[in-house]
Enzyme design. Structure first.
Site, PDB file in Angstrom:
ATOM      1  N   SER A 159       0.835 -10.676  10.376  1.00 42.66           N
ATOM      2  CA  SER A 159      -0.281 -10.222   9.562  1.00 42.66           C
ATOM      3  C   SER A 159      -1.089 -11.403   9.051  1.00 42.66           C
ATOM      4  O   SER A 159      -0.551 -12.510   8.868  1.00 42.66           O
ATOM      5  CB  SER A 159       0.306  -9.451   8.371  1.00 42.66           C
ATOM      6  OG  SER A 159      -0.653  -9.297   7.365  1.00 42.66           O
TER       7      SER A 159
ATOM      8  N   TYR B 182       5.633  -9.370   1.119  1.00 44.88           N
ATOM      9  CA  TYR B 182       5.295  -8.801   2.433  1.00 44.88           C
ATOM     10  C   TYR B 182       4.894  -9.918   3.401  1.00 44.88           C
ATOM     11  O   TYR B 182       5.443 -10.053   4.499  1.00 44.88           O
ATOM     12  CB  TYR B 182       4.166  -7.777   2.270  1.00 44.88           C
ATOM     13  CG  TYR B 182       3.547  -7.324   3.566  1.00 44.88           C
ATOM     14  CD1 TYR B 182       4.161  -6.367   4.361  1.00 44.88           C
ATOM     15  CD2 TYR B 182       2.339  -7.859   4.010  1.00 44.88           C
ATOM     16  CE1 TYR B 182       3.593  -5.954   5.566  1.00 44.88           C
ATOM     17  CE2 TYR B 182       1.758  -7.454   5.203  1.00 44.88           C
ATOM     18  CZ  TYR B 182       2.386  -6.508   5.981  1.00 44.88           C
ATOM     19  OH  TYR B 182       1.819  -6.112   7.161  1.00 44.88           O
TER      20      TYR B 182
ATOM     21  N   LYS C 242       6.950 -11.748   6.722  1.00 40.83           N
ATOM     22  CA  LYS C 242       6.357 -11.914   8.064  1.00 40.83           C
ATOM     23  C   LYS C 242       6.474 -13.373   8.502  1.00 40.83           C
ATOM     24  O   LYS C 242       6.786 -13.667   9.657  1.00 40.83           O
ATOM     25  CB  LYS C 242       4.876 -11.516   8.053  1.00 40.83           C
ATOM     26  CG  LYS C 242       4.611 -10.039   7.830  1.00 40.83           C
ATOM     27  CD  LYS C 242       4.899  -9.238   9.074  1.00 40.83           C
ATOM     28  CE  LYS C 242       4.516  -7.786   8.916  1.00 40.83           C
ATOM     29  NZ  LYS C 242       5.131  -6.924   9.932  1.00 40.83           N
TER      30      LYS C 242
HETATM   31  N1  LIG Z   1      -2.003  -1.410   9.552  1.00 45.78           N
HETATM   32  C1  LIG Z   1      -2.491  -2.649   9.415  1.00 45.78           C
HETATM   33  O1  LIG Z   1      -3.673  -2.862   9.136  1.00 45.78           O
HETATM   34  C2  LIG Z   1      -1.583  -3.843   9.625  1.00 45.78           C
HETATM   35  C3  LIG Z   1      -2.089  -5.134   9.383  1.00 45.78           C
HETATM   36  C4  LIG Z   1      -1.245  -6.233   9.587  1.00 45.78           C
HETATM   37  C5  LIG Z   1       0.044  -6.036  10.061  1.00 45.78           C
HETATM   38  N2  LIG Z   1       0.515  -4.774  10.281  1.00 45.78           N
HETATM   39  C6  LIG Z   1       1.895  -4.601  10.746  1.00 45.78           C
HETATM   40  O2  LIG Z   1       1.913  -3.738  11.851  1.00 45.78           O
HETATM   41  C7  LIG Z   1       3.135  -2.996  11.897  1.00 45.78           C
HETATM   42  C8  LIG Z   1       2.840  -1.514  12.074  1.00 45.78           C
HETATM   43  O3  LIG Z   1       2.027  -1.068  11.005  1.00 45.78           O
HETATM   44  P1  LIG Z   1       1.606   0.476  10.895  1.00 45.78           P
HETATM   45  O4  LIG Z   1       0.357   0.512  10.104  1.00 45.78           O
HETATM   46  O5  LIG Z   1       1.660   1.094  12.235  1.00 45.78           O
HETATM   47  O6  LIG Z   1       2.808   1.037   9.975  1.00 45.78           O
HETATM   48  P2  LIG Z   1       3.618   2.418  10.070  1.00 45.78           P
HETATM   49  O7  LIG Z   1       4.342   2.579   8.760  1.00 45.78           O
HETATM   50  O8  LIG Z   1       2.734   3.524  10.516  1.00 45.78           O
HETATM   51  O9  LIG Z   1       4.686   2.125  11.226  1.00 45.78           O
HETATM   52  C9  LIG Z   1       5.891   1.449  10.998  1.00 45.78           C
HETATM   53  C10 LIG Z   1       6.970   2.198  11.747  1.00 45.78           C
HETATM   54  O10 LIG Z   1       8.218   1.498  11.596  1.00 45.78           O
HETATM   55  C11 LIG Z   1       9.251   2.456  11.385  1.00 45.78           C
HETATM   56  N3  LIG Z   1      10.333   1.748  10.665  1.00 45.78           N
HETATM   57  C12 LIG Z   1      10.272   1.185   9.433  1.00 45.78           C
HETATM   58  N4  LIG Z   1      11.466   0.633   9.134  1.00 45.78           N
HETATM   59  C13 LIG Z   1      12.286   0.834  10.187  1.00 45.78           C
HETATM   60  C14 LIG Z   1      13.631   0.487  10.466  1.00 45.78           C
HETATM   61  N5  LIG Z   1      14.375  -0.177   9.581  1.00 45.78           N
HETATM   62  N6  LIG Z   1      14.156   0.858  11.653  1.00 45.78           N
HETATM   63  C15 LIG Z   1      13.421   1.555  12.567  1.00 45.78           C
HETATM   64  N7  LIG Z   1      12.128   1.908  12.354  1.00 45.78           N
HETATM   65  C16 LIG Z   1      11.567   1.556  11.176  1.00 45.78           C
HETATM   66  C17 LIG Z   1       8.580   3.558  10.581  1.00 45.78           C
HETATM   67  O11 LIG Z   1       9.260   4.789  10.649  1.00 45.78           O
HETATM   68  C18 LIG Z   1       7.199   3.616  11.226  1.00 45.78           C
HETATM   69  O12 LIG Z   1       7.169   4.525  12.304  1.00 45.78           O
HETATM   70  C19 LIG Z   1       3.876  -3.328  10.609  1.00 45.78           C
HETATM   71  O13 LIG Z   1       4.855  -4.306  10.894  1.00 45.78           O
HETATM   72  C20 LIG Z   1       2.792  -3.921   9.730  1.00 45.78           C
HETATM   73  O14 LIG Z   1       3.323  -4.836   8.804  1.00 45.78           O
HETATM   74  C21 LIG Z   1      -0.261  -3.671  10.065  1.00 45.78           C
END
Ligand SMILES: NC(=O)c1ccc[n+]([C@@H]2O[C@H](COP(=O)([O-])OP(=O)(O)OC[C@H]3O[C@@H](n4cnc5c(N)ncnc54)[C@H](O)[C@@H]3O)[C@@H](O)[C@H]2O)c1
Length: 327
Positions: free
Chosen positions: A113, A137, A141
């Protein structure tokens, strides 16, 4: 294997991977993901804390590479409960790396991120900018990124870290889209406010040193983001070296511009409320986006703000009609 593939970004990655002829196996504990979002391959319901389950899934499905998107994603919550964020971002990723090592799978694309940069000295932010996270957070990362570096050097891993800026939009075919609970991301909050599903969006800070006084971010369409993961897996399969690249567009968009775009798409003015700045929110975060395009031959194709909002608007309407917001 797409860890977190039942979530917002992971489900779009699964679709891109499947369209390219691979079989995505989703590994997800469904704590924040959705069964309806797993449509392009099998779902292994499991927690990344459970190393035995990961190893069994890798063996059973003949996994060749891993995309690790799973984790907890609420920056504000990480300030209240840092342990949760070190566990459910860093510890789970370490557990995954150990399971991969034990089963001989050494290729991983990791979701990092812009939060690893903290408050940057300037924009656009290059990959070499100082890593100075300002919340657990972002720190978690960065810990994972450090671990990946050592698995590369000591264990022969190939690791591609993708540092996302602001993921937004929805599948252009309307099959999947953003569905977080609680929702903390600006574009769905503006849209749901405009639809009357939620109260009007809160705008924090109208006095930033930006063109219209509101905070500027770099929004990237989730479809473009997903395609970068596919290209990333292919890059590693070609023998690509471990490295990290930003995923953004290089273009900043302000909060008021997002609200304006939602107004244009919906055809009516969007309500919003003004609040003071929030501590820790930088005025602007914009990616230097050259490295990902050079490395992967990738280009953001759908990431204009109008296109992002149109796709997100269509998805929100569908999700509302299907009752997904009250799930
Ligand atoms: N959405 C954004 O703008 C953004 C920006 C920067 C980084 N990210 C990173 O991208 C990734 C995905 O983000 P997202 O928005 O799709 O989030 P999201 O919450 O929709 O998806 C995360 C998924 O991980 C699963 N999960 C969480 N803990 C788990 C575990 N211990 N074991 C198995 N599964 C588990 C959840 O059930 C979920 O389906 C994350 O790592 C987030 O930090 C997202």
């Amino acid at each position: 294997m797409i860890c977190g593939g039942a979530g917002y970004i992971g489900s779009h990655v699964a679709k891109s991977v499947a369209e390219a002829g691979h079989e995505p196996v989703v590994f997800d504990n469904l704590i924040a993901g959705h069964r309806w979002a797993v449509r392009w391959g099998p779902l292994v319901e499991g927690d990344l804390m459970d190393r035995g389950r990961i190893e069994a899934a890798i063996r059973e499905h003949g996994i060749e590479a891993v995309v690790q998107l799973a984790g907890s994603i609420n920056v504000g919550e990480s300030m209240q409960d840092p342990g949760k964020y070190f566990r459910n971002n860093f510890s789970i990723s370490l557990n995954l790396l150990e399971a991969m090592d034990a089963t001989g799978v050494k290729r991983i694309v990791f979701s990092s991120s812009a939060a690893v940069y903290g408050i940057p000295e300037g924009n656009p932010i290059t990959e070499e900018a100082a890593k100075a996270p300002i919340n657990p957070y972002g720190e978690a990362k960065w810990f994972v990124e450090r671990a990946l570096d050592w698995y590369t050097r000591a264990r022969g891993f190939q690791c591609l870290t993708l540092r996302y800026f602001n993921a937004a939009g929805a599948d252009p075919d309307g099959e999947i889209g953003e569905m977080h609970s609680p929702e903390t991301h600006l574009i769905p909050l503006v849209i749901l406010g405009a639809m009357g599903v939620r109260p009007p969006v809160k705008v924090f800070g109208m006095d930033y040193p930006t063109a219209d006084g509101t905070a500027v971010r770099d929004y990237i369409h989730v479809r473009d983001l997903a395609r970068a993961h596919l290209l990333g897996v292919e890059y590693l399969a070609r023998g690509g070296e471990s490295t990290a690249a930003n995923l953004g567009t290089g273009q900043g968009v302000s909060v008021l511009e997002v609200i304006g775009a939602v107004g244009e798409v919906s055809g009516k003015p969007v309500p919003y409320e003004r609040f003071a700045r929030r501590e820790g929110d930088p005025p602007a975060l914009v990616a230097a986006a050259v490295k990902a395009s050079q490395l992967l031959g990738w280009r953001a194709e759908r990431s204009g703000i109008r296109q992002i909002v149109e796709d997100a608007w269509r998805w929100s309407g569908k999700a509302r009609r299907e009752g997904l917001y009250s799930e």
